[in-house]
Design an enzyme around this catalytic site. Structure first.
Site, short mmCIF file in Angstrom:
data_model
loop_
_atom_site.label_atom_id
_atom_site.label_comp_id
_atom_site.label_asym_id
_atom_site.label_seq_id
_atom_site.Cartn_x
_atom_site.Cartn_y
_atom_site.Cartn_z
N VAL A 63 -5.07 -12.30 6.85
CA VAL A 63 -6.28 -12.66 6.34
C VAL A 63 -5.35 -14.22 6.36
CG1 VAL A 63 -7.94 -11.63 5.98
CG2 VAL A 63 -6.61 -12.41 4.08
N HIS A 114 -7.19 2.00 3.08
CA HIS A 114 -8.01 0.58 2.73
C HIS A 114 -8.60 1.66 4.17
CE1 HIS A 114 -5.14 -2.35 4.91
NE2 HIS A 114 -5.28 -1.15 5.67
N ALA A 158 -13.41 -12.00 6.29
CA ALA A 158 -13.27 -10.74 5.91
C ALA A 158 -13.56 -10.17 4.33
CB ALA A 158 -12.67 -9.17 6.84
N TRP A 163 0.89 -1.25 -0.06
CA TRP A 163 0.01 -0.22 0.04
C TRP A 163 0.63 1.35 0.43
CZ3 TRP A 163 -1.20 -4.23 3.70
CH2 TRP A 163 -1.99 -4.82 2.65
N ARG A 200 -4.08 6.52 -1.65
CA ARG A 200 -3.05 5.90 -2.32
C ARG A 200 -1.70 6.86 -2.70
NH1 ARG A 200 -4.70 -0.60 -2.85
NH2 ARG A 200 -6.12 -0.91 -1.19
C1 FA5 Z 1 -7.38 -4.29 0.16
O1 FA5 Z 1 -6.96 -3.21 0.46
C2 FA5 Z 1 -7.23 -5.13 1.37
N1 FA5 Z 1 -7.36 -4.21 2.16
C3 FA5 Z 1 -8.98 -6.05 0.67
C4 FA5 Z 1 -9.05 -7.08 1.77
C5 FA5 Z 1 -9.70 -6.80 3.28
C6 FA5 Z 1 -8.44 -8.19 1.68
C7 FA5 Z 1 -10.33 -8.02 4.33
C8 FA5 Z 1 -8.66 -9.43 2.56
C9 FA5 Z 1 -9.99 -8.81 4.00
P1 FA5 Z 1 -6.03 -4.24 -2.36
O2 FA5 Z 1 -5.05 -3.23 -2.49
O3 FA5 Z 1 -6.25 -5.61 -3.52
O4 FA5 Z 1 -6.12 -5.04 -0.86
O5 FA5 Z 1 -7.58 -3.89 -2.65
C10 FA5 Z 1 -9.04 -4.29 -2.49
C11 FA5 Z 1 -9.70 -3.95 -3.72
O6 FA5 Z 1 -9.51 -1.91 -3.63
C12 FA5 Z 1 -9.18 -4.17 -5.10
O7 FA5 Z 1 -9.33 -5.04 -5.20
C13 FA5 Z 1 -10.00 -2.96 -6.29
O8 FA5 Z 1 -11.77 -3.44 -6.51
C14 FA5 Z 1 -10.32 -1.67 -5.20
N2 FA5 Z 1 -8.68 -0.88 -5.44
C15 FA5 Z 1 -7.26 -1.02 -4.94
N3 FA5 Z 1 -6.81 -0.12 -5.19
C16 FA5 Z 1 -7.39 0.60 -6.16
C17 FA5 Z 1 -7.13 1.78 -7.05
N4 FA5 Z 1 -5.88 1.64 -6.80
N5 FA5 Z 1 -7.72 2.17 -7.94
C18 FA5 Z 1 -9.81 1.64 -7.29
N6 FA5 Z 1 -10.08 0.47 -6.76
C19 FA5 Z 1 -8.55 0.19 -6.11
#
Ligand code: FA5
Length: 353
Positions: free
Chosen positions: A266, A183, A321, A162, A209
């Site tokens: 997780v 997140h 989650a 992140w 981000r």
């Molecule tokens: C997370 O942010 C984890 N907190 C998700 C999680 C929660 C995992 C609970 C396990 C348990 P990730 O970085 O992959 O994960 O982001 C999750 C979702 O947010 C992505 O699948 C996407 O749909 C969205 N996302 C992530 N980054 C971006 C971005 N820069 N722009 C738009 N959507 C985004």
């Protein structure tokens, strides 16, 4: 009057009759009749002027002056009256034209909720129907909640997942470092710290981000976090819940894929994608993306370390989650091929929803 020689008394009577009849007139046509009667070439005043030579020489001067004074006075009153009648009828004509009640009204431009807000509402309603409550949390977050309590200690390499926007000027001697949350997962910890199981809750909110934007990545976007904690919750519950959610949002026709993924909070972890296959006419739902699957969320079973950190016994309680990207879901649902449109304030785009 032709037979009698007029005198000053006659003038007085004619003058008051003329004024009285002028005051009684209400229409433009009758005004003209009045003018002809009193001020016309053969009118009463003209005749009075013509009669001046017949007046006794001693009274002639006074009489003549009086007739002229009456003439000028009547003329002035007449002009004033005529102008005011003209203005009145002109304005009443304009008014009649403006208030044409048979004309259709101008349509009011109607506002509507932003597509992201609509999507959050639809997803929230879906989870509400599955028994989940909803809450919100702070966008400016402590390092402790965004990372520490989620099994990502200082200097852990997973922090690189992140790209964070830190709040400068935080006095780290007194306070912990703060950042714009990357997140919505810190809300898992905040909720568990303050609640006893069972828990079924979702948390919509904005995330930030420090990364370059492209068609599927924004530097700020919305996520919806989900958390379910209870005795005996298994991975099958996670899959079943997300499967149900996807069917409700995307309809029966779309396919869903789970793949193994890693998130420190997780175990096991997965990501879930929605199909973006070509249809019979060769088009994909998201035309700009030449991929069969598009990832919409990360998920998994809550890590025992996270449960322990909030005081839950992982031998008694288990849970799952997930964190889903709201704009990505809207893109897949409506075939939007660039996430940057959501923040462009482009009315041509926004008014479609
Ligand atoms: C997370 O942010 C984890 N907190 C998700 C999680 C929660 C995992 C609970 C396990 C348990 P990730 O970085 O992959 O994960 O982001 C999750 C979702 O947010 C992505 O699948 C996407 O749909 C969205 N996302 C992530 N980054 C971006 C971005 N820069 N722009 C738009 N959507 C985004």
């Amino acid at each position: 009057m032709e037979n009698e020689t007029p005198n000053l008394e006659t003038l007085k009577i004619i003058n008051s009759q003329a004024i009285e009849s002028l005051n009684a007139i209400s229409q433009t046509d009758s005004l003209e009749e009045w003018r002809i009667k009193y001020l016309g070439r053969k009118g009463i005043i003209t005749q009075l002027l013509k009669s001046i030579p017949q007046i006794a020489p001693s009274e002639r001067r006074t009489f003549g002056a009086k007739v002229n004074q009456i003439k000028n006075n009547l003329n002035a009153i007449f002009v004033e009256r005529k102008n005011s009648t003209k203005n009145l009828s002109a304005s009443s004509k304009t008014n009649t034209n403006q208030i044409d009640i048979t004309l259709p009204g101008w349509p009011f431009p109607k506002g509507s909720l932003h597509i992201t807000t609509q999507m959050i509402k639809e997803i929230s309603d879906t989870f509400q129907s599955l028994g989940f409550q909803s809450t919100e949390g702070p966008e400016v977050e402590f390092d402790h909640y965004n990372f520490g309590m989620l099994n990502i200690p200082q200097n852990h390499p997973a922090r690189d997942m992140w790209n964070s926007i830190w709040i400068e000027g935080t006095d780290t001697q007194k306070y912990e470092s703060m950042l714009l949350r990357t997140h919505t997962s810190p809300m898992q910890v905040r909720i568990m710290e303050n609640t006893k199981p069972p828990i079924r809750i979702i948390v919509p909110g904005k995330c930030y981000r420090y990364e370059a934007t492209d068609a599927t990545h924004e530097w700020h976007f919305y996520q919806i976090e989900g958390l379910a904690i209870d005795k005996g919750i298994t991975f099958a519950d996670l899959k079943g819940t997300l499967y149900e959610f996807a069917q409700k949002i995307f309809g029966e026709g779309r396919q869903i894929r789970f793949r193994c993924d890693f998130f420190p909070f997780v175990e096991p972890g997965v990501d879930m994608s929605i199909s973006n296959f070509k249809n019979s006419s060769g088009h994909r739902p998201i035309k700009g993306r030449n991929e069969d699957w598009i990832e919409i969320l990360g998920a998994g079973m809550v890590h025992p370390n996270v449960l322990r950190a909030v005081g839950y016994d992982p031998d008694i309680y288990t849970g799952f989650a997930f964190g889903m990207g709201v704009e990505r879901i809207a893109m897949l649902k409506y075939g939007i091929d660039d996430i940057r449109l959501f923040y462009s304030n482009n009315l041509n785009f926004l008014t479609q929803f």
